[in-house]
Design a protein around this motif. Structure first.
Motif, PDB file in Angstrom:
ATOM      1  N   MET A  90       0.808  -1.194   0.000  1.00 44.43           N
ATOM      2  CA  MET A  90       0.000   0.000   0.000  1.00 44.43           C
ATOM      3  C   MET A  90       0.860   1.270   0.000  1.00 44.43           C
ATOM      4  O   MET A  90       0.507   2.266  -0.604  1.00 44.43           O
ATOM      5  N   PHE A  91       1.979   1.279   0.713  1.00 43.20           N
ATOM      6  CA  PHE A  91       2.825   2.465   0.818  1.00 43.20           C
ATOM      7  C   PHE A  91       4.058   2.392  -0.070  1.00 43.20           C
ATOM      8  O   PHE A  91       4.992   3.152   0.089  1.00 43.20           O
ATOM      9  N   GLY A  92       4.078   1.449  -0.984  1.00 46.46           N
ATOM     10  CA  GLY A  92       5.211   1.326  -1.880  1.00 46.46           C
ATOM     11  C   GLY A  92       6.216   0.315  -1.362  1.00 46.46           C
ATOM     12  O   GLY A  92       6.159  -0.124  -0.219  1.00 46.46           O
ATOM     13  N   GLU A  93       7.124  -0.005  -2.227  1.00 41.94           N
ATOM     14  CA  GLU A  93       8.104  -1.037  -1.919  1.00 41.94           C
ATOM     15  C   GLU A  93       8.999  -0.671  -0.739  1.00 41.94           C
ATOM     16  O   GLU A  93       9.368  -1.503   0.056  1.00 41.94           O
ATOM     17  N   THR A 116       7.299   7.893  16.604  1.00 36.45           N
ATOM     18  CA  THR A 116       7.566   7.621  15.195  1.00 36.45           C
ATOM     19  C   THR A 116       7.994   6.182  14.969  1.00 36.45           C
ATOM     20  O   THR A 116       8.915   5.689  15.611  1.00 36.45           O
ATOM     21  N   TYR A 117       7.308   5.527  14.022  1.00 35.59           N
ATOM     22  CA  TYR A 117       7.732   4.224  13.503  1.00 35.59           C
ATOM     23  C   TYR A 117       8.500   4.541  12.230  1.00 35.59           C
ATOM     24  O   TYR A 117       7.965   5.166  11.308  1.00 35.59           O
ATOM     25  N   GLU A 118       9.770   4.141  12.183  1.00 37.95           N
ATOM     26  CA  GLU A 118      10.628   4.539  11.066  1.00 37.95           C
ATOM     27  C   GLU A 118      10.996   3.353  10.184  1.00 37.95           C
ATOM     28  O   GLU A 118      11.463   2.327  10.657  1.00 37.95           O
ATOM     29  N   ARG A 119      10.778   3.547   8.874  1.00 41.37           N
ATOM     30  CA  ARG A 119      11.152   2.513   7.905  1.00 41.37           C
ATOM     31  C   ARG A 119      12.669   2.350   7.926  1.00 41.37           C
ATOM     32  O   ARG A 119      13.404   3.262   8.282  1.00 41.37           O
TER      33      ARG A 119
END
Length: 105
Positions: free
Chosen positions: A1-4, A24-27
């Motif tokens: 949904m939010f991209g690869e 914050t949850y950080e990719r």
């Protein structure tokens, strides 16, 4: 949904006028971080956009307290955005050749 590559997500709670809490949850980290400067500034500007009350914010994060100030330009955006707070060393890492990583030339 939010991209690869995924995305960062900020959870914001308004404590009072000009005082918010941000988690914050950080990719890339794939977990909650103690503080994310970009996320804090985005959260402040979003709160201001919604409420148009104050231009000097205190932001509470797991890593401590930050201060964000800015000058609004009406519908033209913002300028003179300042993020102030302590900088604390929390991690050291090393990347070496030969570990299957492609290096940029």
């Amino acid at each position: 949904m939010f991209g690869e590559g995924g995305c960062n997500v900020n959870f914001v709670t308004s404590q009072s006028e000009g005082d918010i809490s941000v988690r914050t949850y950080e990719r890339g980290v794939e977990d909650e971080t103690w503080s994310c400067g970009t996320g804090c500034v985005a959260s402040v500007l979003t709160d201001y956009y919604k409420n148009r009350q104050i231009r000097n914010y205190q932001v509470n994060v797991r890593g401590g307290q930050l201060k964000v100030e800015f000058t609004p330009l009406g519908d033209q955006g913002y300028k003179d955005i300042w993020l102030e707070g302590p900088a604390t060393f929390v991690f050291k890492g090393e990347i070496t050749r030969g570990e299957g990583l492609e290096l940029m030339k």
